[in-house]
Design an enzyme around this catalytic site. Structure first.
Site, PDB file in Angstrom:
ATOM      1  N   HIS A  93       0.824  -1.217   0.000  1.00 22.88           N
ATOM      2  CA  HIS A  93       0.000   0.000   0.000  1.00 22.88           C
ATOM      3  C   HIS A  93       0.857   1.266   0.000  1.00 22.88           C
ATOM      4  CE1 HIS A  93      -3.107   2.902   0.832  1.00 22.88           C
ATOM      5  NE2 HIS A  93      -2.556   3.198   2.003  1.00 22.88           N
ATOM      6  N   GLU A 121       1.072   5.412  12.697  1.00 22.41           N
ATOM      7  CA  GLU A 121      -0.280   5.016  13.115  1.00 22.41           C
ATOM      8  C   GLU A 121      -0.394   3.510  13.336  1.00 22.41           C
ATOM      9  OE1 GLU A 121      -4.904   5.328  11.554  1.00 22.41           O
ATOM     10  OE2 GLU A 121      -3.238   5.808  10.217  1.00 22.41           O
ATOM     11  N   ASP A 122       0.242   2.711  12.473  1.00 20.47           N
ATOM     12  CA  ASP A 122      -0.009   1.267  12.456  1.00 20.47           C
ATOM     13  C   ASP A 122       1.115   0.415  13.019  1.00 20.47           C
ATOM     14  OD1 ASP A 122      -2.447   1.688  11.323  1.00 20.47           O
ATOM     15  OD2 ASP A 122      -1.795   1.358   9.268  1.00 20.47           O
ATOM     16  N   ASP A 182      -3.423   8.250  -1.363  1.00 25.48           N
ATOM     17  CA  ASP A 182      -3.836   7.165  -0.475  1.00 25.48           C
ATOM     18  C   ASP A 182      -5.263   6.721  -0.793  1.00 25.48           C
ATOM     19  OD1 ASP A 182      -3.487   5.768   2.397  1.00 25.48           O
ATOM     20  OD2 ASP A 182      -5.445   6.743   2.350  1.00 25.48           O
TER      21      ASP A 182
END
Length: 742
Positions: A93, A121-122, A182
């Site tokens: 991604h 964030e992840d 995105d």
């Protein structure tokens, strides 16, 4: 996006993948295969980064690739073990997002941030680590994108979500560029999700992100997003359009013959030009089919002529209009007057030998790059150029004339998310623009040397249907309060005059204004910037002479629907009271022979309220509720009350107006929830006002028309049941114990 990360052992996601159509990945298979091989390097580059690096070097031959390698290795290591809902390694991604931006010509800093945009964030990577490894600029971009992704309240909270998006974007437009890329990659792979979720994401993309891509000039992203949304929300029309395009693909292309003739004409004239046939995307074909009912082969594309210099564009135009029959109505010069989103080009249309019409775009190679990539094509728009540094603490706004800056000002001065959202949607819905040529003139008709600061003239882009009021606020912001008139094409005109493309406009500005805008201006304003500025002025406190009063006091901003006048901010204003009751509808009578009676707008009494009255100018008696604070003030000044009573008994069955105050905790979508409850109770909203939140609390004021006064208690109870609302009161009424409230 974090919403795409999933557990490798999720059987439900795997089942959905097998049962649903996936949208085309469009050239990303190489990246996916390379990601599966891991971070192994060849010639100093990871396999997965080779294609990105090749595309990036095409636009930036001297780009430094070491930092991209470093960012990729950190992202791949951090996301290792995570899968997307499609089953691919999650690293595909950020790689895909980076490739999209690289193809548009984004500079290295943007690509570095896009590779890392989901790590904070992840994964366990912190923002401090990003700053230490890649510097403050990359850290700033990653933080901005992370803030956007952390906001996830669902579809009902979209207004507040978008406000936070603007705050994150405001200081660096590249944050929004990464967000758009995105969303594009997520839309390409949306087929793995449930149909209802596909539709929800597609609607938000259609309503917000596609118009934003248009305003930032990123036409390449906008066109593909439009087609992806079209396929999800209108599958039948999409299938029909696709079939038409495929059918015409088997026939001879009439544009190819015209393009060859254009090449010959330009070559004979000694003009070095590249002539291309540019196919329309599906949504564009669909729009043309709706407008013209029947399609021809030449409707499926346009000619694109690319030259080296601006002057060559006009030379090409002259040759085309000399050697072909031009369609005069199709000519548009966006080079002399660029569009608000940086777009420059000459538009024309010429007829071929067989009568087919070829729409033609003429631009330089640089104009073409900006037309496709918008602000992304500017590289780092905040880097100093030619040794000229921006003022300390400021970033230059790369958009002209500062549309993004105006959005940030709206969100700052409009605390209520729903009011801001409505204004934003109105602005985004404007898909047609006019250009007027604006100059300033002083009231005495001179050249404007006495006008306000910054009164320079020039081309002004406005939405179709805009008036002189809109032009004034577009040019001067809140300084337009002192606009007193206009000349349109040399003739005196009212501020209500609707402007047309190509009009010449002079704004007549007073050196100082003692009154400011009138409520009628709202009837003529179409742009959110104008309407919000006027509403703020009308809602603010006033000193003698009409000047704004104490700026520190809370301001109630009332922005009625376009075309409706704003109610007076003064609760004792006679015009407000008169406007609130139609002749013959007053149910009260006064103990003053021959006196006309009207209900006060400050407390909007209804049967069976206890009421009293006071005589005002013109022999009229204004009826107030007995608990209204105005009654105490008038009595304190020695004004004698006049006895009033409701006509007969049981008059609660008549229609009436009432003003209610809703005290609540500030939260997104509160205004929409309250108005929905009000409508469900059979009441109509005449006007609504929202005060700025204070310590997480907010007050909404509604003037409502009730078909039956007896329904007031149940309406107030229903409003108190709305989540976040802790009290509902009548206007002008002191607080009383809950047991005594209706």
């Amino acid at each position: 996006m974090s919403a795409e990360a999933t557990n490798p052992g999720n059987p439900e996601a795997a089942g959905r993948r097998r049962g649903r159509r996936r949208l085309e990945l469009r050239g990303l298979r190489r990246i996916g295969r390379a990601a599966l091989l891991g971070p192994a390097q060849r010639d100093g580059l990871p396999h997965a980064l080779e294609h990105v690096a090749k595309v990036h070097r095409h636009h930036h031959p001297d780009a430094e690739l070491d930092i991209l390698t470093k960012a990729y290795l950190l992202a791949e290591t951090s996301h290792r073990g995570q899968l997307r809902k499609s089953g691919e390694p999650y690293i595909t991604h950020p790689l895909a997002v980076t490739l999209i931006l690289a193809e548009l010509g984004a500079e290295t800093t943007t690509l570095t941030a896009s590779l890392l945009h989901d790590t904070v964030e992840d994964t366990e990577v912190t923002l401090d680590q990003v700053r230490d490894l890649f510097g403050a600029e990359v850290s700033y971009l990653v933080d901005g994108v992370t803030k956007l992704e952390k906001v996830d309240y669902g579809a009902a909270a979209e207004p507040e979500t978008f406000r936070k998006m603007l705050v994150a974007t405001g200081n660096d437009v590249r944050v929004m560029s990464i967000k758009l890329a995105d969303r594009l990659h997520n839309m390409r792979t949306l087929g793995v999700m449930r149909p209802e979720k596909q539709a929800r994401i597609a609607k938000v993309t259609r309503d917000v992100l596609i118009p934003l891509a248009e305003r930032l000039g990123v036409q390449a992203l906008k066109a593909e997003l439009e087609d992806l949304v079209f396929a999800i929300l209108h599958p039948e029309e999409y299938a029909t359009t696709r079939a038409l395009v495929m059918e015409y693909a088997t026939r001879p292309d009439p544009l190819a013959a015209i393009a060859e003739r254009v090449r010959t004409v330009l070559a004979e004239a000694g003009i070095d030009a590249e002539v291309l046939v540019r196919p329309r995307h599906f949504v564009s074909v669909h729009r043309v089919r709706l407008a013209r009912r029947e399609l021809t082969g030449s409707d499926l594309g346009r000619l694109l002529v690319l030259v080296a210099e601006d002057a060559d564009c006009y030379a090409v135009l002259g040759e085309l209009h000399t050697c072909f029959t031009p369609v005069v109505s199709e000519f548009k010069d966006f080079i002399a007057a660029p569009k608000f989103n940086l777009y420059q080009s000459l538009h024309t249309a010429v007829a071929g030998e067989s009568g087919e019409i070829a729409e033609t775009l003429i631009r330089t190679h640089q104009m073409h790059r900006v037309a496709e990539a918008g602000v992304i094509a500017l590289g780092n728009p905040y880097a100093p150029t030619d040794g000229a540094d921006a003022p300390e603490g400021e970033r230059a706004d790369p958009t002209r004339p500062g549309w993004l800056s105006r959005l940030l000002e709206w969100q700052r001065t409009t605390p209520d998310p729903d009011t801001f959202w409505t204004s934003l949607r109105d602005d985004l819905a404007q898909d047609r623009e006019i250009t007027v040529f604006c100059a300033v003139a002083a009231p005495d008709g001179s050249d404007g040397s006495e006008g306000p600061p910054g009164a320079a003239g020039g081309a002004l882009g406005l939405p179709a249907g805009a008036s002189c009021v809109d032009a004034a606020y577009e040019r001067y912001g809140e300084a337009a309060h002192c606009c007193i008139g206009a000349r349109v094409n040399g003739r005196l005109a009212t501020l209500a005059t609707v402007l047309h493309d190509g009009d010449s406009l002079q704004l007549l500005m007073a050196p100082d204004s003692a009154t400011g805008p009138s409520p009628e201006w709202l009837e003529h304003a179409r742009t959110p910037a104008a309407r919000l500025a006027i509403a703020r002025w009308l809602a603010g406190p006033r000193e003698a002479g009409g000047r704004p009063g104490n700026a520190g006091e809370p301001v109630v901003v009332v922005v009625p629907p376009v075309g409706r006048p704003v109610p007076s901010p003064d609760p004792d204003h006679d015009r407000s009271a008169a406007a609130s009751v139609t002749p013959g509808s007053v149910l009260a009578v006064a103990d003053l022979p021959g006196a006309a009676v009207r209900l006060a707008g400050c407390c909007t009494p209804v049967p069976p309220d206890s009421v009293t009255g006071f005589a005002v100018r013109g022999g009229t008696v204004t009826v107030h509720r007995a608990l209204c604070p105005v009654v105490a003030r008038m009595a304190a000044t020695g004004r004698q009350p006049v006895g009033v009573r409701w006509r007969g008994a049981g008059q609660s069955g008549h229609g009436c107006r009432v003003t209610l105050l809703a005290e609540a905790f500030s939260r997104p979508h509160l205004l929409a929830d309250l108005t929905e409850v009000i409508a469900s109770q059979g009441a109509a909203v005449v006007s609504a006002a929202v005060e700025p939140p204070h310590e997480q609390r907010v007050r909404h004021t509604y003037t409502l028309h009730l078909p039956n006064a007896a329904g007031l208690p149940s309406l107030m109870r229903a409003m108190r049941q709305v989540p976040g609302v802790f009290d509902v009161l009548r206007a002008g009424r002191a607080r009383q114990p809950a047991a005594l409230r209706p």
